[in-house]
Design an enzyme around this catalytic site. Sequence first.
Site, PDB file in Angstrom:
ATOM      1  N   GLY A  14       0.813  -1.214   0.000  1.00 19.14           N
ATOM      2  CA  GLY A  14       0.000   0.000   0.000  1.00 19.14           C
ATOM      3  C   GLY A  14       0.842   1.258   0.000  1.00 19.14           C
ATOM      4  N   ASN A  16       1.467   3.203  -2.307  1.00 17.69           N
ATOM      5  CA  ASN A  16       1.091   4.131  -3.371  1.00 17.69           C
ATOM      6  C   ASN A  16       0.228   5.286  -2.887  1.00 17.69           C
ATOM      7  OD1 ASN A  16      -0.879   1.976  -2.967  1.00 17.69           O
ATOM      8  ND2 ASN A  16      -2.070   3.005  -4.555  1.00 17.69           N
ATOM      9  N   GLY A  18      -1.664   7.443   0.890  1.00 16.05           N
ATOM     10  CA  GLY A  18      -1.847   7.581   2.323  1.00 16.05           C
ATOM     11  C   GLY A  18      -0.568   7.483   3.122  1.00 16.05           C
ATOM     12  N   ILE A  19      -0.681   6.835   4.270  1.00 15.70           N
ATOM     13  CA  ILE A  19       0.465   6.729   5.171  1.00 15.70           C
ATOM     14  C   ILE A  19       1.561   5.849   4.575  1.00 15.70           C
ATOM     15  CG2 ILE A  19      -0.370   4.733   6.489  1.00 15.70           C
ATOM     16  CD1 ILE A  19       0.611   6.186   9.004  1.00 15.70           C
ATOM     17  N   GLY A  20       1.172   4.906   3.710  1.00 21.65           N
ATOM     18  CA  GLY A  20       2.173   4.080   3.042  1.00 21.65           C
ATOM     19  C   GLY A  20       3.040   4.897   2.105  1.00 21.65           C
ATOM     20  N   SER A 142      -3.750  -0.962  14.728  1.00 20.51           N
ATOM     21  CA  SER A 142      -4.745   0.043  15.100  1.00 20.51           C
ATOM     22  C   SER A 142      -5.113  -0.172  16.558  1.00 20.51           C
ATOM     23  CB  SER A 142      -5.992  -0.092  14.219  1.00 20.51           C
ATOM     24  OG  SER A 142      -7.077   0.635  14.757  1.00 20.51           O
ATOM     25  N   TYR A 168     -12.764  -5.772  11.185  1.00 16.69           N
ATOM     26  CA  TYR A 168     -11.579  -4.918  11.078  1.00 16.69           C
ATOM     27  C   TYR A 168     -10.748  -5.026  12.354  1.00 16.69           C
ATOM     28  CZ  TYR A 168      -8.612  -0.806  10.554  1.00 16.69           C
ATOM     29  OH  TYR A 168      -7.525   0.031  10.470  1.00 16.69           O
TER      30      TYR A 168
END
Length: 535
Positions: A14, A16, A18-20, A142, A168
């Site tokens: 991930g 590409n 956000g936080i990634g 999380s 989640y």
Amino acid sequence: MVQSKNQQICIITGGNSGIGLMTAIKLAKLNYHIFIACRSAIKAAQAIDRIRRESNNSQVEFLPLDLSSLDSVRNFVNLFLAQKLPLHILINNAGIFNKYGTTKEGFELIWGTNYLGHFLLTYLLLETLKNSAPSRIVMVASDLALRPTTINWDNLVKKTPLNFLELYAVSKLSLLLLTAELTQQLTGTKVTVNAVHPGFVQSNITLGHRLSRYLGLGVSLQDGANGIIACATDPIFADISGKLCDRKAQEIILPEIAKDPKLAQELWERSLVWTGCNRHETQISPLAINQIDPNISLPYSLALSQEKIAEIAQIVIKEILPKPPVKILIINLFKSLIKLEFGSIILLFIQTLKKEFHMERHLDSPDILSLCQDPNLLQKLQANLGKDLVLWRSEIWANYPSQQLIPFWHRDIYPKLLAGEGKSINVYIALTEVNEHNGFEYIPSACLPENLSIKVTDPFSGNHFFNITNEMEKQALPVILAPGEFVIFTEDLIHRSLPNTSGKIRLSLTLRVTQPGMKILSGYSPNYQKPVLLS
């Protein structure tokens, strides 16, 4: 791309957005060679352009990865290993929050993407990480992982329930349990593993997260990535493992469930089974598997090519099973209600509830019918039943990982569905690989006593389920078939499905064929169509 001397390698799932993406930018500025792992090549190209521009580091690459597909994970690992590079940092960052459905292999979508895909990715890269040590694994978790008090295993192999938040939370708890288990297994290897809760980040995971930056809520992507960067690169964490940290790299105290070694080990063992990583090559003699038995044939091959079989398998999964033959089902529902045939009503209800319309699809699918009319198949059937062949039932069997379709020993006789003078036979066609890890097994006729104890009888079909002793079960043989191969077996064959521990969907087609002298009785079919003549 040529690796710079002494440049360390990092994979970010991930990476590409956000936080990634922010993590990738920060690591690129520290001169790491970055591999962005995500689904979209277009989004990856845009991210790579930004990372290179902001970091002045050209060593940024993309490899495709869809964490909701175990095959995609395996393909990603193969592509990475083919480059013969070390791996110093693995950041398991990608995740989804509020989507519904199942993964490609039939697991709950949120848990399967956030946890199981990352489990397989990490497991397949462990040896590379060990050989590249010192190296680090970082799980992006999380604080919702601190909420669950138990794991309902059944929920993990079903579609996402309305309360997606529970799944989640369990997916993030599972990452913490994986962190704990890996910490124990990697002791002394100089591979550390820690988890990070970055906080409520102004990311793109949900609409609320996207709006938070405009409402002055949450933390910025830059701040959220700090904890990940610390666990991945800070010398302080060189010898620290098994911790959950916040974005300031401060330890968060874990609840007892996240530290439960028995639960962590159980999750590990289940994950090995679900992903097919526990497979051991069973020492089964080919002669034993292919021994001559009067109740089952040796494998034969369809005339269709391997490419065509693979194409049909994909059509079955994507188009045939999920999409009902609506017109036929409506007509048959009215007919079954008028005739008060409760077996048919139950079958229709089950198929509609599961949204798996697997019976009699030769009636509406040209692809399934082409399998039934394969010339090599017809030749073998005619050798057993004569020139005229009556196909009275077909069943598509999709055995997903962790499932066992029919666990009871039984014979396919159907005394309440067939009557008259004549002979009947069954055909089992492999659309994907069928083996001892996902198919079915049978007890050789030579190992059976004259009389078997009946456990229960299906009230609709009349088929018996038998009590089989442990000694007899030890004599059972698996059926081994390549895609496009088939076996023919009689109504006397005692068999059952095997649990699918292959990590892949096993797809097959069963045909029930008889002679014209046999009468097909109604009462236990989702379709009220005339049997198909194959000759």
